[in-house]
Design an enzyme around this catalytic site. Sequence first.
Site, PDB file in Angstrom:
ATOM      1  N   HIS A 167       0.869  -1.186   0.000  1.00  0.00           N
ATOM      2  CA  HIS A 167       0.000   0.000   0.000  1.00  0.00           C
ATOM      3  C   HIS A 167       0.902   1.231   0.000  1.00  0.00           C
ATOM      4  CE1 HIS A 167      -3.688   2.329   0.834  1.00  0.00           C
ATOM      5  NE2 HIS A 167      -2.850   3.134   1.461  1.00  0.00           N
ATOM      6  N   CYS A 168       0.740   2.049  -1.043  1.00  0.00           N
ATOM      7  CA  CYS A 168       1.593   3.227  -1.204  1.00  0.00           C
ATOM      8  C   CYS A 168       0.803   4.479  -0.857  1.00  0.00           C
ATOM      9  CB  CYS A 168       2.121   3.311  -2.632  1.00  0.00           C
ATOM     10  SG  CYS A 168       3.249   4.696  -2.896  1.00  0.00           S
ATOM     11  N   PRO A 169       1.118   5.152   0.244  1.00  0.00           N
ATOM     12  CA  PRO A 169       0.396   6.390   0.572  1.00  0.00           C
ATOM     13  C   PRO A 169       0.718   7.532  -0.377  1.00  0.00           C
ATOM     14  CG  PRO A 169       2.192   6.039   2.122  1.00  0.00           C
ATOM     15  CD  PRO A 169       2.126   4.814   1.270  1.00  0.00           C
ATOM     16  N   GLY A 172      -1.826   7.138  -2.899  1.00  0.00           N
ATOM     17  CA  GLY A 172      -3.157   7.064  -2.322  1.00  0.00           C
ATOM     18  C   GLY A 172      -3.933   5.830  -2.706  1.00  0.00           C
ATOM     19  N   ASN A 173      -3.247   4.697  -2.891  1.00  0.00           N
ATOM     20  CA  ASN A 173      -3.934   3.485  -3.303  1.00  0.00           C
ATOM     21  C   ASN A 173      -3.032   2.285  -3.051  1.00  0.00           C
ATOM     22  OD1 ASN A 173      -5.900   1.844  -4.334  1.00  0.00           O
ATOM     23  ND2 ASN A 173      -5.939   2.767  -6.371  1.00  0.00           N
TER      24      ASN A 173
END
Length: 383
Positions: A167-169, A172-173
């Site tokens: 999960h890559c902040p 945002g997804n």
Amino acid sequence: MSAVMITRKVRKWEKLPGKNTFCCDGRVMMARQKGIFYLTLFLIVGTCSLFFAFECPYLAVHLSPAIPVFAVLLFLFVMAMLLRTSFSDPGVLPRALPEEANFIEMEIEAANGNVPSGQRPPPRIRNVQINNQIVKLKYCYTCKIFRPPRASHCSICDNCVDRFDHHCPWVGNCVGKRNYRYFYLFTLTLSLLTIYIFAFNIVHVVMRSVDSGFLKTLKETPGTVLEMLVCFFTLWSMVGLTGFHTYLISLNQTTNEDIKGSWSGKNRGQNPYSHKNIIKNCCEVLCGPTYPSVLDRRGLMREDSPAFAASEGPCSLDNPVAQTTKTTAPLIPNEHTPDDVKPSIAASAEKSPSPKEDQSPAPKIPPLASPETDVETSIAKNH
């Protein structure tokens, strides 16, 4: 109050579980935590805007007009890959329906048998064979499904994602099966764009320093100094991240598998998904087919919602009949009646017969004979 069930059609994305947000009637799918994604947009757009405003006019005149053109093309490609990664379905797996979940529970209970009280039940796993190697499928207690190979449950989005990478902040997804190649192209092109801007910032400062000196050039171009600072600290992280994912692609491995050590160590088997060839692994990840979404976010479904209606009088539940009341009393104007309506009310009152005129007179019934009335009648005749 009476409840009436109303059936209406809704989009499936409105009823999807998980911690996602949807826009554009379900076409855009993102995580709820989007603050860092907005920071990513601000840094990219802000840095490129400063470069187009301060360096590009000078470099186009003194070096080549192709420099700003190539920078614009690279910037547009970076933004396209970022938005494609952020707004797409990463490969979310639908949760089991109640009937499917009950059936899976029955299968698990039948396979495990009766577990004595106080004893821990065996783990819920299934074994499948992939390229002559046994791979375990784990059961997800949230989604009520056995996850496919390489899938994992994201605790931030609260969904099972097929070929889950991480999960890559910053985007945002989640990054998974359906958007990994776009994520990699985003990191690769952003690294090239950062190097490109940083290099021509140095060229711009050097060319101006020849005429007016280094310190005076820095004072005259504060935007260039700010760009160089941003690019300097961004460069190392982006280049390192791109190199790490290039290494993973060459092995056909995910970040989640690398962190957990799924295919490394003495007691671990070999990666059953690797083709033992770097070119084949890269072609499978970057040039493979585009997988469709299994969510059907914009599909229609029926939803029954109760609507409460007020009942004005008692009615039979077995055979409800609409009751109507007819008023025969004439309208009488009062002080609240408008002046233009009073003549029409008076005319209608004259035309409409009163209830007393409609009633026919009751027939006269002679009184019953009694001893007292007979005596009085005889006395009157004698006189």
